[in-house]
Design a protein around this motif. Structure first.
Motif, mmCIF file in Angstrom:
data_model
loop_
_atom_site.group_PDB
_atom_site.id
_atom_site.type_symbol
_atom_site.label_atom_id
_atom_site.label_comp_id
_atom_site.label_asym_id
_atom_site.label_seq_id
_atom_site.Cartn_x
_atom_site.Cartn_y
_atom_site.Cartn_z
ATOM 1 N N SER A 22 9.669 14.297 -3.402
ATOM 2 C CA SER A 22 9.063 13.722 -4.603
ATOM 3 C C SER A 22 9.779 12.435 -5.020
ATOM 4 N N TYR A 23 11.084 12.383 -4.811
ATOM 5 C CA TYR A 23 11.852 11.173 -5.113
ATOM 6 C C TYR A 23 11.371 10.009 -4.253
ATOM 7 N N CYS A 28 8.886 4.830 -3.517
ATOM 8 C CA CYS A 28 8.511 4.147 -2.278
ATOM 9 C C CYS A 28 8.062 2.708 -2.543
ATOM 10 N N GLU A 29 7.260 2.506 -3.549
ATOM 11 C CA GLU A 29 6.729 1.168 -3.835
ATOM 12 C C GLU A 29 7.825 0.188 -4.240
ATOM 13 N N ALA A 31 10.776 -0.049 -3.045
ATOM 14 C CA ALA A 31 11.587 -0.449 -1.897
ATOM 15 C C ALA A 31 10.842 -1.371 -0.936
ATOM 16 N N LYS A 32 9.555 -1.585 -1.153
ATOM 17 C CA LYS A 32 8.784 -2.423 -0.236
ATOM 18 C C LYS A 32 9.119 -3.886 -0.444
ATOM 19 N N SER A 33 9.026 -4.646 0.647
ATOM 20 C CA SER A 33 9.289 -6.078 0.586
ATOM 21 C C SER A 33 8.253 -6.804 1.438
ATOM 22 N N GLU A 34 8.418 -8.101 1.544
ATOM 23 C CA GLU A 34 7.517 -8.922 2.353
ATOM 24 C C GLU A 34 7.540 -8.491 3.819
ATOM 25 N N LEU A 35 8.659 -7.935 4.254
ATOM 26 C CA LEU A 35 8.786 -7.520 5.643
ATOM 27 C C LEU A 35 7.939 -6.298 5.974
#
Length: 85
Positions: A22-23, A28-29, A31-35
């Motif tokens: 659940s964490y 998750c969103e 930690a997202k980047s352009e990569l």
């Protein structure tokens, strides 16, 4: 305080093992980047076109000139491979 400020914001501690799924879903969103975005066909073609000539090959013995000459033939396979990676 000065040195703590250089390190940036504090990193949150990870939760217990039973709450890990659940964490991850909740954060998750953040930690997202352009990569994490997929490559486009035009980006890959531009990158291949920008390769310099007369450079040494790797163990695969594929030269930049070979990639440039065959880019329209291999672009779909390379795009699929790079986006999968």
């Amino acid at each position: 305080d000065h040195f703590k400020g250089l390190l940036g914001p504090p990193v949150p501690q990870s939760p217990a093992a039973d709450d890990m799924l659940s964490y991850i879903e909740q954060n998750c969103e953040e930690a997202k980047s352009e990569l994490d975005l997929p490559f486009s066909r035009s980006e890959l073609l531009a990158a291949i076109s920008a390769l310099k000539n007369n450079k040494a090959t790797s163990f695969d013995r594929i030269t930049n000139e070979m990639l440039k000459a065959s880019k329209l033939v291999i672009v779909n396979q390379l795009l699929s491979l790079f986006n999968e990676i």
